[in-house]
Scaffold this active site. Structure first.
Site, PDB file in Angstrom:
ATOM      1  N   SER A  39      -5.872   1.243   1.055  1.00 22.18           N
ATOM      2  CA  SER A  39      -4.858   0.752   0.135  1.00 22.18           C
ATOM      3  C   SER A  39      -4.920  -0.765   0.136  1.00 22.18           C
ATOM      4  O   SER A  39      -5.715  -1.370   0.859  1.00 22.18           O
ATOM      5  CB  SER A  39      -3.466   1.204   0.590  1.00 22.18           C
ATOM      6  N   LYS A  40      -4.049  -1.351  -0.664  1.00 18.38           N
ATOM      7  CA  LYS A  40      -4.078  -2.810  -0.812  1.00 18.38           C
ATOM      8  C   LYS A  40      -3.847  -3.535   0.513  1.00 18.38           C
ATOM      9  O   LYS A  40      -4.238  -4.683   0.660  1.00 18.38           O
ATOM     10  CB  LYS A  40      -3.045  -3.253  -1.841  1.00 18.38           C
TER      11      LYS A  40
END
Ligand code: GLU
Length: 487
Positions: free
Chosen positions: A250-251
């Site tokens: 994820s980010k």
């Protein structure tokens, strides 16, 4: 004829996981002489946008994943935007109802909710109880006349069904555990299960290669293929990509958008190579692959069933390796936009000064991790605005009588017949000896004077490539700096 598809929902950018799924599909199509279809699953109109579609297409193009049928190029089995195919999905639902594989369900959301809650309270798993299966044709006709809202549900058959996943091996499921799922909502919108099967059937998809997160959909889809009398494709479910902490990528782990990697100066061939080896292996220790070599080596069977770990350092390594492998002219072309952006570009780098330009790039190349490094680390060659690192100035320029040494060095440089790595090195070392300072002291000082920093490529290569005039100008500037700001 093998036909595969990449079917992104344009509700976000092209992320690393999607790009890898696309890549595996593309590789398989190219390896087998098959067809790679791109289908945009834009049925969620609120969350989809043209901008996202554009971003996905650009990301695929950047990676070199060209599609044989799809947006912008069309094809015989289009349209390739799912939102333009809804009538086909509805027609499939109608056929399934006509053939008794599906039925109308008039149960209201409230009724279903009450039943679900009651079941949960009793500690039982809730599945739709098939109330509407028992409706007679008259019941149905009456409700249709009254315009009672209804959905279309698939009648899940009893029994065990098996499929051989090309990655995970045999998987089986029991029809008793699958609810009669909805095909058409009460607003006549097809569900994902219906749309994807309708499109895959009509687009004659033979192999569905997609993320692991779709495994639980596969039983329902297989039942739909069978009910529709269509050939069931082969399935290959690709494991998730995790961050180094083993959590879903994820980010938090850094950039997850392919475009972001382009902006950060990664080569598409490096990203391509890196993504291919994220969960796929050639069966030996080879790591560096060109696009063509990957096409030659790829097999779906080489995809590992375990989750893949995204390691940004490994990506940097791949990038470095591919930077090292670019032909000099190709490297020059790739670096050009980065120098342009930094305001350091001159057209004669590809004209009269080409040989010099290529030599500078070769000097920078072994240390370059990303394309932008050629601009940041090359600024000392491509521009004359030297930013002195104050700590480097304090440490290496001040306090050694350096202004005088520089004056002597300038004279020595002026007197050289040729100005190259060997002659400049001899001049620096000769002066150090005459002046009674360690050569290293002088070398560090000259480096700071020429580059502003304590780290650079080999100093005598730097001297030679900068050329006598620029070297002397920078020594003079450093002397002025020492004189004006001496404390
Ligand atoms: N549109 C789906 C997604 O983006 C893919 C559907 C599929 O591959 O079956 O997750």
């Amino acid at each position: 004829m093998i036909r595969v598809r990449f079917a992104p929902s344009p509700t976000g950018y092209l992320h690393v996981g999607g790009a890898r799924t696309a890549l595996f599909n593309w590789l398989y199509a190219r390896r087998t002489g098959g067809v790679f279809v791109l289908r945009i699953e834009d049925t969620d109109l609120e969350r989809s946008s043209d901008e996202m579609v554009g971003g996905i297409l650009a990301g695929l193009r950047w990676l070199g994943l060209d599609w044989d049928e799809g947006p912008e190029i069309g094809g015989a089995l289009g349209p390739y935007f799912q939102s333009q195919r809804l009538d086909r999905h509805r027609a499939m639902a109608a056929r399934l109802v006509a053939e008794d594989h599906a039925y109308y369900c008039y149960c209201t959301t409230d009724t279903l909710k009450t039943k679900r809650e009651a079941a949960e309270q009793a500690g039982a798993a809730w599945r739709y109880d098939r109330t509407c299966c028992a409706l007679t044709p008259d019941d149905i006709a009456a409700r249709e006349r009254a315009g009672t809202p209804r959905v279309v549900r698939f009648r899940v058959p009893e029994g065990i069904t098996r499929f051989d996943d090309l990655v995970h091996g045999p998987i089986e499921f029991d029809g008793a555990n699958i609810e009669d799922f909805v095909l058409l909502r009460s607003d006549n919108q097809p569900t994902y299960q219906l749309s994807v099967v309708s499109d895959d059937v009509e687009m004659k998809i033979t192999h569905v290669v997609r993320g692991d997160d779709h495994i639980s959909n596969t039983p329902k889809q297989i039942l739909l293929y069978r009910a529709a009398g269509a050939d069931v494709p082969k399935f290959a479910h690709v494991p998730l990509i995790l961050g180094p902490d083993k959590k879903r990528l994820s980010k938090r782990h850094g950039a997850t958008s392919v475009t972001e990697y382009e902006k950060q100066g990664y080569l598409p061939e490096a990203m391509f190579n890196f993504l291919a080896l994220l969960g796929w292996s050639p069966g030996n220790d080879d790591e560096i692959f060109s696009r063509e070599a990957l096409v030659g080596a790829f097999a779906l069977e080489g995809i590992s069933g375990g989750n893949a770990i995204f390691n940004p350092e490994k990506l940097d390594w791949f990038n470095q390796q591919h930077i090292m492998r670019l032909a000099p002219d190709e490297l020059a072309m790739r670096v050009k936009p980065w120098l342009q952006t930094a305001g350091l570009w001159h057209d004669d780098y590809l004209g009269d000064r080409r040989a010099w330009f290529v030599e500078v790039l070769e000097l920078l190349r072994p240390r370059a991790k990303r394309l932008g490094d050629f601009a940041s680390q090359g600024a000392l060659f491509f521009g004359d605005a030297i930013e002195y690192d104050p700590a480097a100035v304090d440490k290496h320029l001040r306090g050694f009588g350096m202004a005088q040494h520089f004056e002597a060095l300038d004279a020595a440089f002026a007197a050289l017949d040729t100005f190259d790595p060997a002659s400049t090195e001899a001049a620096v070392r000769g002066l150090a000896e005459r002046a009674g300072v360690k050569a290293g002291v002088l070398i560090h000082a000259v480096r700071v004077a020429l580059t502003g920093k304590t780290v650079s490529p080999g100093l005598f290569d730097v001297l030679s490539l900068l050329g006598r005039a620029r070297v002397r100008a920078r020594l003079a500037a450093a002397q002025r700096l020492l004189l004006t700001s001496s404390s």
